[in-house]
Write a protein that holds these residues in place. Sequence first.
Motif, PDB file in Angstrom:
ATOM      1  N   THR A  11       0.831  -1.210   0.000  1.00 45.27           N
ATOM      2  CA  THR A  11       0.000   0.000   0.000  1.00 45.27           C
ATOM      3  C   THR A  11       0.860   1.252   0.000  1.00 45.27           C
ATOM      4  O   THR A  11       0.544   2.243  -0.678  1.00 45.27           O
ATOM      5  CB  THR A  11      -0.944   0.011   1.219  1.00 45.27           C
ATOM      6  OG1 THR A  11      -1.750  -1.169   1.206  1.00 45.27           O
ATOM      7  CG2 THR A  11      -1.862   1.224   1.185  1.00 45.27           C
ATOM      8  N   THR A  12       1.950   1.208   0.747  1.00 44.02           N
ATOM      9  CA  THR A  12       2.866   2.354   0.773  1.00 44.02           C
ATOM     10  C   THR A  12       3.442   2.616  -0.615  1.00 44.02           C
ATOM     11  O   THR A  12       3.511   3.770  -1.071  1.00 44.02           O
ATOM     12  CB  THR A  12       4.013   2.106   1.770  1.00 44.02           C
ATOM     13  OG1 THR A  12       3.464   1.895   3.071  1.00 44.02           O
ATOM     14  CG2 THR A  12       4.954   3.298   1.814  1.00 44.02           C
ATOM     15  N   LEU A  13       3.838   1.550  -1.320  1.00 41.44           N
ATOM     16  CA  LEU A  13       4.365   1.699  -2.678  1.00 41.44           C
ATOM     17  C   LEU A  13       3.316   2.275  -3.624  1.00 41.44           C
ATOM     18  O   LEU A  13       3.615   3.145  -4.458  1.00 41.44           O
ATOM     19  CB  LEU A  13       4.854   0.344  -3.201  1.00 41.44           C
ATOM     20  CG  LEU A  13       6.087  -0.257  -2.502  1.00 41.44           C
ATOM     21  CD1 LEU A  13       6.365  -1.652  -3.037  1.00 41.44           C
ATOM     22  CD2 LEU A  13       7.305   0.641  -2.703  1.00 41.44           C
ATOM     23  N   ILE A  14       2.079   1.785  -3.485  1.00 41.97           N
ATOM     24  CA  ILE A  14       0.995   2.282  -4.334  1.00 41.97           C
ATOM     25  C   ILE A  14       0.743   3.761  -4.072  1.00 41.97           C
ATOM     26  O   ILE A  14       0.560   4.559  -5.004  1.00 41.97           O
ATOM     27  CB  ILE A  14      -0.295   1.465  -4.088  1.00 41.97           C
ATOM     28  CG1 ILE A  14      -0.126   0.039  -4.616  1.00 41.97           C
ATOM     29  CG2 ILE A  14      -1.504   2.128  -4.762  1.00 41.97           C
ATOM     30  CD1 ILE A  14      -1.273  -0.891  -4.275  1.00 41.97           C
ATOM     31  N   LEU A  15       0.727   4.153  -2.796  1.00 39.83           N
ATOM     32  CA  LEU A  15       0.478   5.554  -2.454  1.00 39.83           C
ATOM     33  C   LEU A  15       1.611   6.457  -2.929  1.00 39.83           C
ATOM     34  O   LEU A  15       1.376   7.583  -3.382  1.00 39.83           O
ATOM     35  CB  LEU A  15       0.280   5.696  -0.944  1.00 39.83           C
ATOM     36  CG  LEU A  15      -1.011   5.080  -0.380  1.00 39.83           C
ATOM     37  CD1 LEU A  15      -1.031   5.189   1.139  1.00 39.83           C
ATOM     38  CD2 LEU A  15      -2.236   5.769  -0.956  1.00 39.83           C
ATOM     39  N   ILE A  16       2.848   5.967  -2.828  1.00 38.96           N
ATOM     40  CA  ILE A  16       3.984   6.761  -3.319  1.00 38.96           C
ATOM     41  C   ILE A  16       3.870   6.960  -4.833  1.00 38.96           C
ATOM     42  O   ILE A  16       4.028   8.080  -5.350  1.00 38.96           O
ATOM     43  CB  ILE A  16       5.321   6.076  -2.967  1.00 38.96           C
ATOM     44  CG1 ILE A  16       5.565   6.127  -1.451  1.00 38.96           C
ATOM     45  CG2 ILE A  16       6.478   6.747  -3.704  1.00 38.96           C
ATOM     46  CD1 ILE A  16       6.775   5.329  -1.008  1.00 38.96           C
ATOM     47  N   ALA A  17       3.582   5.858  -5.544  1.00 42.10           N
ATOM     48  CA  ALA A  17       3.421   5.952  -7.003  1.00 42.10           C
ATOM     49  C   ALA A  17       2.249   6.867  -7.344  1.00 42.10           C
ATOM     50  O   ALA A  17       2.340   7.691  -8.270  1.00 42.10           O
ATOM     51  CB  ALA A  17       3.205   4.560  -7.588  1.00 42.10           C
ATOM     52  N   GLY A  18       1.148   6.743  -6.610  1.00 43.21           N
ATOM     53  CA  GLY A  18      -0.018   7.595  -6.848  1.00 43.21           C
ATOM     54  C   GLY A  18       0.279   9.052  -6.561  1.00 43.21           C
ATOM     55  O   GLY A  18      -0.187   9.950  -7.283  1.00 43.21           O
ATOM     56  N   GLY A  19       1.068   9.302  -5.518  1.00 42.62           N
ATOM     57  CA  GLY A  19       1.442  10.675  -5.187  1.00 42.62           C
ATOM     58  C   GLY A  19       2.286  11.311  -6.274  1.00 42.62           C
ATOM     59  O   GLY A  19       2.092  12.487  -6.633  1.00 42.62           O
ATOM     60  N   ILE A  20       3.229  10.517  -6.812  1.00 45.62           N
ATOM     61  CA  ILE A  20       4.074  11.033  -7.901  1.00 45.62           C
ATOM     62  C   ILE A  20       3.235  11.338  -9.136  1.00 45.62           C
ATOM     63  O   ILE A  20       3.378  12.394  -9.776  1.00 45.62           O
ATOM     64  CB  ILE A  20       5.192  10.022  -8.240  1.00 45.62           C
ATOM     65  CG1 ILE A  20       6.150   9.879  -7.053  1.00 45.62           C
ATOM     66  CG2 ILE A  20       5.947  10.445  -9.494  1.00 45.62           C
ATOM     67  CD1 ILE A  20       7.174   8.774  -7.221  1.00 45.62           C
ATOM     68  N   MET A  21       2.330  10.398  -9.471  1.00 46.23           N
ATOM     69  CA  MET A  21       1.470  10.612 -10.629  1.00 46.23           C
ATOM     70  C   MET A  21       0.579  11.836 -10.446  1.00 46.23           C
ATOM     71  O   MET A  21       0.369  12.631 -11.367  1.00 46.23           O
ATOM     72  CB  MET A  21       0.594   9.378 -10.861  1.00 46.23           C
ATOM     73  CG  MET A  21      -0.193   9.442 -12.171  1.00 46.23           C
ATOM     74  SD  MET A  21      -1.560   8.260 -12.259  1.00 46.23           S
ATOM     75  CE  MET A  21      -2.769   9.085 -11.207  1.00 46.23           C
ATOM     76  N   SER A  22       0.058  12.019  -9.231  1.00 48.74           N
ATOM     77  CA  SER A  22      -0.811  13.173  -8.939  1.00 48.74           C
ATOM     78  C   SER A  22      -0.038  14.478  -9.080  1.00 48.74           C
ATOM     79  O   SER A  22      -0.538  15.454  -9.657  1.00 48.74           O
ATOM     80  CB  SER A  22      -1.384  13.050  -7.524  1.00 48.74           C
ATOM     81  OG  SER A  22      -2.184  11.898  -7.406  1.00 48.74           O
ATOM     82  N   ALA A  23       1.187  14.495  -8.545  1.00 49.94           N
ATOM     83  CA  ALA A  23       1.999  15.711  -8.640  1.00 49.94           C
ATOM     84  C   ALA A  23       2.295  16.060 -10.091  1.00 49.94           C
ATOM     85  O   ALA A  23       2.224  17.231 -10.499  1.00 49.94           O
ATOM     86  CB  ALA A  23       3.300  15.521  -7.855  1.00 49.94           C
TER      87      ALA A  23
END
Length: 414
Positions: A190-202
């Motif tokens: 989940t942490t990896l998914i959130l990090i990837a999602g955060g990068i994509m969002s930014a």
Amino acid sequence: METEIRKYLNNPAELETLYRNNKVIFKRSFDILYPDFKGNPITDCWNERLNYESSELNWGSKNELVFVIIASIIAGLIAKIPAIFNVNEDYFYPRNIGFIVFPVLTIFFAWKNKLSIPKIGFIATATLLGLIFINSLPNVKQSDTLILSCIHLLLFLWSLLGIAFVGRETNDKHQRLAYLKYNGDLVVMTTLILIAGGIMSAVTVGLFGLIGIKIEDVYFQYVGVFGISAAPIVGTYLVQTNPQLVGKVSPVIAKIFSPLVLVMLVVYLVAMVYAGKNPYNDREFLLIFNALLIGVLAIIFFSIVETSKTTENVMAIWILLLLAIITLIVNGVALSAIIFRIAEMGITPNRAAVLGSNILILINLLLVTTKLVKVLAKKAKINDVGKTIASYLPVYFVWTIIITFIFPFIFSFK
């Protein structure tokens, strides 16, 4: 499942049927049994088959993928209830945040493990009871029992998820340990998914900003909320269908963080004495102290679960033993501090909850420490430590029930 695998070990057709009925539980059970049958051509063949690491990502069955998509949408819609129905966010989220993800994950494992109707009925009734109860509590601005109920309701729902996860054999200690491992793997994924999602969002917000379109508010109100709600659901799906994704990461994390946490605790205790911090009179410091205790306890459990899967490493066991002993010291300080505060200022819901929790943790740590000593003395195996942890989990479940549902009445909803 372990009993059935043993029974049909020399019956290829029945083994294949067991595997196809529930691949995840079959693999877990087989991995537990394999050391006893290593060298047998049949078991060696199954071991290679089950542990073959493909470079391709396994997306599971079509039905599972559809379920995950629907569950993610439902979780996002639940998270958006305050906006959709104009419900006060300060009222909704503290009471209902656990119902965003836990019920859909519970349904997923209940479906995967083909739970019996009585067990499904128990889980559904308990979940509904929790939902009705927490939303029926008085909406008081200053209520310790409300805060305690909201916090421990999350643990209550987590326990119900565990019941669904272990399947039909609720008392299966191996399955309980597998549930703890699943939680560790899920945190990583989940942490990896959130990090990837955060990068994509930014990147997305930045690109739209370059052309003069500001989408921050709309993006985070919808895409962000749905993405965060879906992360643990997608993480669960990936962990279950592709255990190799984090299967090698979790043991490494356990090996790295166990000694680091041990050093940190020792340094922290010395620094606490040097700084003159006193948990007996400083309420905020006592709360942080207890939070530290729970965090370290979780790391000990996770490390033991990972260590029990491998050959017994004497150095790793010594580190776990020293970590358990230091944590016992921390627990003793916290326990004596809360007893002191109760004797000086009387009982309150928070003090009663912390006192009970510290006593339960103390007993658990003593059991684990004793078992680790026996492992080093060659009087027990590391797997026995895991079984000790698994046997104690229902005690925490009962305690969450007491705090969530009984404390508000004992302390008159104060």
